[in-house]
Motif scaffolding. Sequence first.
Motif, short mmCIF file in Angstrom:
data_model
loop_
_atom_site.label_atom_id
_atom_site.label_comp_id
_atom_site.label_asym_id
_atom_site.label_seq_id
_atom_site.Cartn_x
_atom_site.Cartn_y
_atom_site.Cartn_z
N HIS A 427 -46.09 53.86 30.41
CA HIS A 427 -45.32 55.08 30.66
C HIS A 427 -45.76 56.17 29.69
O HIS A 427 -46.24 55.90 28.60
N ASP A 428 -45.54 57.43 30.09
CA ASP A 428 -45.61 58.53 29.14
C ASP A 428 -44.31 58.51 28.34
O ASP A 428 -43.22 58.45 28.92
N LEU A 429 -44.42 58.54 27.03
CA LEU A 429 -43.24 58.58 26.17
C LEU A 429 -43.00 60.01 25.70
O LEU A 429 -43.92 60.67 25.22
N TYR A 430 -41.75 60.45 25.84
CA TYR A 430 -41.33 61.75 25.32
C TYR A 430 -40.37 61.53 24.16
O TYR A 430 -39.35 60.85 24.31
N PHE A 431 -40.70 62.07 23.01
CA PHE A 431 -39.83 62.04 21.85
C PHE A 431 -39.09 63.37 21.82
O PHE A 431 -39.66 64.41 21.47
N VAL A 432 -37.84 63.35 22.23
CA VAL A 432 -37.04 64.57 22.37
C VAL A 432 -36.11 64.67 21.16
O VAL A 432 -35.34 63.74 20.87
N PHE A 433 -36.16 65.76 20.45
CA PHE A 433 -35.45 65.91 19.18
C PHE A 433 -34.14 66.66 19.39
O PHE A 433 -34.11 67.72 20.02
N LYS A 434 -33.06 66.10 18.85
CA LYS A 434 -31.73 66.66 19.02
C LYS A 434 -31.07 66.86 17.65
O LYS A 434 -31.27 66.07 16.73
N GLY A 435 -30.25 67.92 17.56
CA GLY A 435 -29.52 68.18 16.33
C GLY A 435 -28.71 69.45 16.44
O GLY A 435 -28.81 70.19 17.43
N GLU A 436 -27.90 69.71 15.44
CA GLU A 436 -27.03 70.86 15.44
C GLU A 436 -27.69 72.06 14.77
O GLU A 436 -28.50 71.90 13.84
N GLY A 437 -27.34 73.25 15.24
CA GLY A 437 -27.79 74.48 14.61
C GLY A 437 -29.25 74.80 14.91
O GLY A 437 -29.88 74.20 15.78
N GLU A 438 -29.77 75.78 14.15
CA GLU A 438 -31.13 76.25 14.36
C GLU A 438 -32.06 75.88 13.21
O GLU A 438 -33.19 76.35 13.14
N ASN A 439 -31.60 75.07 12.27
CA ASN A 439 -32.43 74.68 11.14
C ASN A 439 -33.35 73.52 11.52
O ASN A 439 -33.13 72.81 12.51
N ASP A 440 -34.39 73.31 10.70
CA ASP A 440 -35.25 72.16 10.89
C ASP A 440 -34.46 70.88 10.66
O ASP A 440 -33.68 70.78 9.71
N LEU A 441 -34.66 69.89 11.53
CA LEU A 441 -33.85 68.69 11.51
C LEU A 441 -34.41 67.60 10.58
O LEU A 441 -33.68 67.00 9.80
N PHE A 442 -35.71 67.32 10.70
CA PHE A 442 -36.34 66.27 9.90
C PHE A 442 -37.85 66.38 10.10
O PHE A 442 -38.33 67.12 10.97
N ASP A 443 -38.61 65.64 9.29
CA ASP A 443 -40.05 65.47 9.47
C ASP A 443 -40.30 64.08 10.03
O ASP A 443 -39.49 63.16 9.85
N PHE A 444 -41.45 63.89 10.69
CA PHE A 444 -41.72 62.69 11.47
C PHE A 444 -43.16 62.27 11.19
O PHE A 444 -44.10 63.03 11.43
N ASP A 445 -43.34 61.03 10.66
CA ASP A 445 -44.67 60.61 10.22
C ASP A 445 -45.35 59.63 11.16
O ASP A 445 -46.51 59.76 11.50
N TYR A 446 -44.64 58.57 11.58
CA TYR A 446 -45.26 57.57 12.48
C TYR A 446 -44.16 56.81 13.21
O TYR A 446 -42.97 56.90 12.89
N TRP A 447 -44.57 56.02 14.22
CA TRP A 447 -43.63 55.20 14.98
C TRP A 447 -44.34 53.96 15.52
O TRP A 447 -45.58 53.94 15.62
N TYR A 448 -43.56 52.95 15.90
CA TYR A 448 -44.07 51.78 16.59
C TYR A 448 -42.91 50.96 17.13
O TYR A 448 -41.76 51.15 16.73
N PHE A 449 -43.19 50.08 18.08
CA PHE A 449 -42.19 49.18 18.64
C PHE A 449 -42.42 47.75 18.15
O PHE A 449 -43.54 47.39 17.77
N GLU A 450 -41.37 46.94 18.19
CA GLU A 450 -41.49 45.52 17.92
C GLU A 450 -40.83 44.74 19.07
O GLU A 450 -39.92 45.26 19.71
#
Length: 450
Positions: A427-450
């Motif tokens: 599948h194509d994976l979409y990482f959709v980012f959610k949060g409150e307000g207009e500020n930057d939410l977080f930084d994102f370095d890597y991912w994987y499944f187990e």
Amino acid sequence: MMIKFRNYILLSGLLSIGVLTTSRAQNPVVQTIYTADPAPMVYQDTVFLYTGHDEEGATFFTMNDYKVYSSTDMVNWTDRGTPLSYQTFNWAKGDAWAAHCIERDGKFYWYVTLTDKKLNRPVIGVAVSDHATGPFKDALGKPLVAANQGDIDPAAFIDDDGQAYLYWGNPKLWYVKLNEDMISYDGAVMEEPLTPESFGKREGDSLRSTLYEEAPWLYKRQNTYYLFYAAGGIPEYLAYSTSDSPVGPWSYQGVVMPTEGQSFTNHPGVIDFKGNSYLFYHNGALPGGGGFARSVAVEPFSFGEDGTVPELKMTSGVKNAIHPVDAFRRVEAETMAFSEGVKTEEQPKIGVFVTSIQNGDWLKVRGVDLKDGAERFKAAVKTKAGGSIEIRMDDPSGPLLTTLKVAGDHHWQELTATDLQTIKGIHDLYFVFKGEGENDLFDFDYWYFE
């Protein structure tokens, strides 16, 4: 002001391909910044894409550094950072314009256009590294070529007999035979004759008699040499000529890509990879894009039986991945097929990571193989305002696989989501980012499944 690249439906008009949805778009191949002057290189099982970098808000060719991206599947591209800038060369004052990197005997030579402090005009320098992604250093401490006005757009080529060549030039076309060390040459700079038979006839220009403009790219297929270049004047299109020798005489063959795409310049780069041929180019397709805010794109193509190059249009890009992404191996967050809103940043200890993440932003990874399903999802993040990552299938609003809550103490941490839906296969994976307000939410370095 930082531009948030959104509303990719604008691409439909810019690329002249009709309705284009975010789930189908692949071009431009980089959406986090403006990139220009592509120079693809195949090394082992990877395509390395070297680009210039148009600064946001520029009203001329304001370019200070160079970027590198890589891909093994031709749809997902990994940001490999910024390993070279004009500041690498103490004799340069700026203008990191078109460049080309090539490998020989395990070393990588990056030929760059820069403005010389003393001459106050563009010249060609060369940097060297033991790795495709750097770090690079100035190989000479001075320009390699400072022969004429118009010393721009270098393109290197190594023939089957081991002889290396460097082509460049606007409005004229020059070349030298490089020595085996790749950082020197013997003999004089040679001027390639620009004749209508070689490069087509230009009408109405007293200074230029042929269609050749700039950005040469030398390529060999079987026993034929192809010289691709920007042609026709402003706005430019892409054309090509052929020869049975790497130094001509050349025979004009026609248009490769007509003028389109909201940029008055273009720049070709042609490679073969995994049995397919690809044309890289640039346009102004990102929101806010144009002649000084360009973006690199790529089109697959096939040569004709007689060796001719078809005329290509700017489209949404490569449709099919060469191979799927293994969901159960660490994937860098800066590996993506498309994105909306996010940027990338580089730090010495972390490397490159995704940043400038706000509510509603997303990134797509094309063709991820979940095999028989996963039980856990893990990601390395650094909290700012906090929020969540929704992992969705095949569309930004597609089926939800899981949601990772992001909170913490503003340090890098690996978080885990265990409540996963059973979804199998590719599948194509979409990482959709959610949060409150207009500020930057977080930084994102890597991912994987187990």
